[in-house]
Design a protein around this motif. Structure first.
Motif, short mmCIF file in Angstrom:
data_model
loop_
_atom_site.label_atom_id
_atom_site.label_comp_id
_atom_site.label_asym_id
_atom_site.label_seq_id
_atom_site.Cartn_x
_atom_site.Cartn_y
_atom_site.Cartn_z
N LYS A 180 0.87 -1.13 0.09
CA LYS A 180 -0.09 -0.17 -0.08
C LYS A 180 0.96 1.29 -0.02
CE LYS A 180 -4.05 -1.99 1.86
NZ LYS A 180 -5.17 -1.77 2.46
N ASN A 206 2.14 5.37 -0.59
CA ASN A 206 1.51 6.52 -0.15
C ASN A 206 0.92 6.63 1.04
OD1 ASN A 206 2.47 8.05 -2.79
ND2 ASN A 206 0.86 7.23 -3.85
N SER A 207 1.27 5.74 2.06
CA SER A 207 0.61 5.68 3.26
C SER A 207 1.50 6.86 4.19
CB SER A 207 0.86 4.38 4.02
OG SER A 207 -0.08 3.41 3.31
N LYS A 208 0.53 7.21 5.36
CA LYS A 208 1.34 8.02 6.11
C LYS A 208 2.28 7.41 7.01
CE LYS A 208 -2.83 11.21 6.27
NZ LYS A 208 -3.88 11.91 7.17
N HIS A 261 2.73 -1.11 4.65
CA HIS A 261 2.14 0.31 4.13
C HIS A 261 3.66 1.10 4.17
CE1 HIS A 261 -1.88 -0.26 5.25
NE2 HIS A 261 -1.45 -1.21 6.07
N LYS A 278 5.52 4.76 2.80
CA LYS A 278 5.28 6.52 2.42
C LYS A 278 5.63 6.70 1.03
CE LYS A 278 6.61 7.99 7.00
NZ LYS A 278 7.40 8.92 7.86
#
Length: 73
Positions: free
Chosen positions: A8, A10-12, A27, A29
């Protein structure tokens, strides 16, 4: 060992979660551009398992969200 990995981008936050069936959800970034997300995924998996990055390779799904990753421990 081979693992199914769902990426995933573009996660924070950076994090790795393991599902009940053994699939890893990673996840990241980084955006999925120019292999940045793949490089970040390999780096995170190397930290998780405490092995060099060279021991991790993507066997299938290089440009897909679902990947088959081989980890040499």
């Amino acid at each position: 060992m081979k693992k199914q990995v769902k990426v995933k981008p573009n996660s924070k936050q950076q994090r790795i979660t393991e599902e009940v069936d053994g699939t890893l959800t990673v996840h990241l970034k980084s955006p999925p551009v120019d292999g940045k997300a793949n490089a970040e995924m390999i780096e995170l998996l190397a930290k998780k398992y405490g092995i060099p990055k060279a021991n991790i390779s993507i066997r299938a799904g290089l440009s897909s969200k679902m990947k088959l990753v081989e980890i040499e421990i």
